[in-house]
Design a protein around this motif. Structure first.
Motif, PDB file in Angstrom:
ATOM      1  N   VAL A  20      15.599  36.948 -25.405  1.00 57.15           N
ATOM      2  CA  VAL A  20      15.764  38.212 -24.884  1.00 57.15           C
ATOM      3  C   VAL A  20      14.524  39.186 -25.430  1.00 57.15           C
ATOM      4  N   ILE A  21      14.322  38.987 -26.688  1.00 60.83           N
ATOM      5  CA  ILE A  21      13.127  39.893 -27.216  1.00 60.83           C
ATOM      6  C   ILE A  21      11.838  39.475 -26.589  1.00 60.83           C
ATOM      7  N   GLU A  22      11.737  38.041 -26.407  1.00 56.31           N
ATOM      8  CA  GLU A  22      10.512  37.724 -25.821  1.00 56.31           C
ATOM      9  C   GLU A  22      10.109  38.292 -24.120  1.00 56.31           C
ATOM     10  N   SER A  23      11.243  38.502 -23.606  1.00 52.00           N
ATOM     11  CA  SER A  23      11.253  38.982 -22.309  1.00 52.00           C
ATOM     12  C   SER A  23      10.868  40.280 -22.416  1.00 52.00           C
ATOM     13  N   ILE A  24      11.240  41.142 -23.197  1.00 55.30           N
ATOM     14  CA  ILE A  24      10.889  42.524 -23.659  1.00 55.30           C
ATOM     15  C   ILE A  24       9.462  42.787 -23.913  1.00 55.30           C
ATOM     16  N   TYR A  25       9.147  41.774 -24.920  1.00 55.55           N
ATOM     17  CA  TYR A  25       7.885  41.742 -25.571  1.00 55.55           C
ATOM     18  C   TYR A  25       7.212  40.579 -25.666  1.00 55.55           C
ATOM     19  N   PRO A  26       6.831  40.296 -24.475  1.00 56.21           N
ATOM     20  CA  PRO A  26       6.023  38.908 -24.277  1.00 56.21           C
ATOM     21  C   PRO A  26       4.799  38.566 -25.258  1.00 56.21           C
ATOM     22  N   GLU A  27       4.275  39.859 -25.636  1.00 56.51           N
ATOM     23  CA  GLU A  27       3.079  39.465 -26.570  1.00 56.51           C
ATOM     24  C   GLU A  27       3.172  39.321 -27.981  1.00 56.51           C
ATOM     25  N   GLY A  28       4.905  39.317 -28.304  1.00 56.48           N
ATOM     26  CA  GLY A  28       5.235  39.051 -29.563  1.00 56.48           C
ATOM     27  C   GLY A  28       4.976  37.837 -30.228  1.00 56.48           C
ATOM     28  N   PHE A  29       5.367  37.582 -31.279  1.00 55.95           N
ATOM     29  CA  PHE A  29       5.548  36.121 -31.939  1.00 55.95           C
ATOM     30  C   PHE A  29       6.701  36.230 -33.063  1.00 55.95           C
ATOM     31  N   LEU A  30       7.014  34.944 -33.347  1.00 56.66           N
ATOM     32  CA  LEU A  30       8.144  34.567 -34.415  1.00 56.66           C
ATOM     33  C   LEU A  30       7.444  34.443 -35.755  1.00 56.66           C
ATOM     34  N   ASP A  31       7.873  35.204 -36.649  1.00 55.17           N
ATOM     35  CA  ASP A  31       7.222  34.966 -38.208  1.00 55.17           C
ATOM     36  C   ASP A  31       8.526  34.842 -38.992  1.00 55.17           C
ATOM     37  N   GLY A  32       8.717  33.532 -39.161  1.00 53.43           N
ATOM     38  CA  GLY A  32      10.116  33.352 -40.006  1.00 53.43           C
ATOM     39  C   GLY A  32      11.337  33.778 -39.195  1.00 53.43           C
ATOM     40  N   SER A  33      11.931  34.626 -39.703  1.00 52.53           N
ATOM     41  CA  SER A  33      13.418  35.225 -39.150  1.00 52.53           C
ATOM     42  C   SER A  33      12.924  36.656 -38.443  1.00 52.53           C
ATOM     43  N   GLU A  34      11.697  36.953 -38.393  1.00 51.74           N
ATOM     44  CA  GLU A  34      11.268  38.187 -37.843  1.00 51.74           C
ATOM     45  C   GLU A  34      10.630  37.886 -36.507  1.00 51.74           C
ATOM     46  N   PHE A  35      11.081  38.649 -35.526  1.00 50.89           N
ATOM     47  CA  PHE A  35       9.937  38.632 -34.258  1.00 50.89           C
ATOM     48  C   PHE A  35       9.155  39.725 -34.318  1.00 50.89           C
ATOM     49  N   ARG A  36       7.912  39.472 -34.547  1.00 55.07           N
ATOM     50  CA  ARG A  36       6.742  40.907 -34.648  1.00 55.07           C
ATOM     51  C   ARG A  36       6.194  41.346 -33.518  1.00 55.07           C
ATOM     52  N   VAL A  37       5.811  42.320 -33.472  1.00 55.09           N
ATOM     53  CA  VAL A  37       4.995  42.822 -32.153  1.00 55.09           C
ATOM     54  C   VAL A  37       4.327  44.227 -32.700  1.00 55.09           C
ATOM     55  N   GLY A  38       3.321  44.684 -31.897  1.00 50.56           N
ATOM     56  CA  GLY A  38       2.774  45.845 -32.441  1.00 50.56           C
ATOM     57  C   GLY A  38       3.606  46.904 -32.693  1.00 50.56           C
ATOM     58  N   ASN A  39       3.900  47.778 -31.818  1.00 51.11           N
ATOM     59  CA  ASN A  39       4.928  48.631 -32.041  1.00 51.11           C
ATOM     60  C   ASN A  39       6.059  48.883 -30.895  1.00 51.11           C
ATOM     61  N   ILE A  40       6.799  49.756 -30.988  1.00 44.17           N
ATOM     62  CA  ILE A  40       7.865  49.959 -29.972  1.00 44.17           C
ATOM     63  C   ILE A  40       7.403  49.951 -28.617  1.00 44.17           C
ATOM     64  N   GLN A  41       6.194  50.612 -28.466  1.00 44.66           N
ATOM     65  CA  GLN A  41       5.527  50.921 -27.250  1.00 44.66           C
ATOM     66  C   GLN A  41       4.508  49.983 -26.835  1.00 44.66           C
ATOM     67  N   ARG A  42       4.436  48.636 -27.508  1.00 48.24           N
ATOM     68  CA  ARG A  42       3.720  47.684 -27.518  1.00 48.24           C
ATOM     69  C   ARG A  42       2.162  47.897 -27.666  1.00 48.24           C
ATOM     70  N   LYS A  43       1.758  48.770 -28.317  1.00 53.50           N
ATOM     71  CA  LYS A  43       0.711  48.941 -28.915  1.00 53.50           C
ATOM     72  C   LYS A  43       0.112  47.722 -29.855  1.00 53.50           C
ATOM     73  N   PRO A  44      -1.205  47.331 -29.871  1.00 56.67           N
ATOM     74  CA  PRO A  44      -1.542  46.024 -30.573  1.00 56.67           C
ATOM     75  C   PRO A  44      -1.124  46.306 -32.247  1.00 56.67           C
ATOM     76  N   GLY A  45      -0.828  45.096 -32.836  1.00 53.66           N
ATOM     77  CA  GLY A  45      -0.549  45.135 -34.434  1.00 53.66           C
ATOM     78  C   GLY A  45       0.597  44.299 -34.611  1.00 53.66           C
ATOM     79  N   ARG A  46       1.175  44.391 -35.604  1.00 53.40           N
ATOM     80  CA  ARG A  46       2.501  44.021 -35.736  1.00 53.40           C
ATOM     81  C   ARG A  46       3.736  44.879 -36.731  1.00 53.40           C
ATOM     82  N   SER A  47       3.596  45.979 -36.305  1.00 53.69           N
ATOM     83  CA  SER A  47       4.484  46.912 -37.135  1.00 53.69           C
ATOM     84  C   SER A  47       5.940  46.801 -36.778  1.00 53.69           C
ATOM     85  N   LEU A  48       6.140  46.414 -35.733  1.00 52.83           N
ATOM     86  CA  LEU A  48       7.719  46.250 -35.014  1.00 52.83           C
ATOM     87  C   LEU A  48       8.289  44.977 -35.543  1.00 52.83           C
ATOM     88  N   ALA A  49       9.451  44.920 -36.298  1.00 53.64           N
ATOM     89  CA  ALA A  49       9.768  43.699 -36.563  1.00 53.64           C
ATOM     90  C   ALA A  49      11.369  43.838 -36.313  1.00 53.64           C
TER      91      ALA A  49
END
Length: 132
Positions: A20-49
């Motif tokens: 479900v998260i991958e369909s919302i944020y396809p650019e994100g990645f799984l880091d252990g038990s956290e799905f990480r992506v830039g931020n809530i508005q999809r900006k680059p980075g990894r601040s949203l966990a």
């Protein structure tokens, strides 16, 4: 939409959090038990966990926090939780219609250098193994 209905949808989504998260944020990645992506508005980075075990999430860039994918999508799209729940239900239905191999999370090489597996549907059904 009433709270028990939202809770029921969230519970169904929790069985498929990564997809479900991958369909919302396809650019994100799984880091252990956290799905990480830039931020809530999809900006680059990894601040949203988004913790896939608990459903708790935090956007450390904007100091936003929440619980569950319905809440996350509502914040992202600035919509009500009931509208968000309807969208999450549609995502779950799409996921359930996919073959299990396609439903498996597409894993990426994490920035930290950890290897994560990307599963592919294999028409010839060859067996493969990962290096140790």
């Amino acid at each position: 939409m009433n709270t028990p209905k939202l809770q029921k949808i969230e519970k169904r989504a929790s069985c498929h959090y990564v997809s479900v998260i991958e369909s919302i944020y396809p650019e994100g990645f799984l880091d252990g038990s956290e799905f990480r992506v830039g931020n809530i508005q999809r900006k680059p980075g990894r601040s949203l966990a988004f913790n896939i075990d608990t459903g708790l999430w935090a956007d450390f860039a904007d100091s936003q926090t929440g619980n569950g994918v319905i809440d996350l999508l509502a914040q992202k799209k600035n919509i009500s939780k009931s509208e968000s729940a309807k969208k999450v239900e549609k995502i779950i239905c799409k996921i359930k219609r996919q073959p299990s191999a396609a439903r498996s999370s597409k894993r990426k090489l994490l920035p930290s250098g950890l290897l994560s597996v990307k599963l592919h549907m294999m028409s010839d059904r060859r067996r493969f193994s990962l290096p140790a």
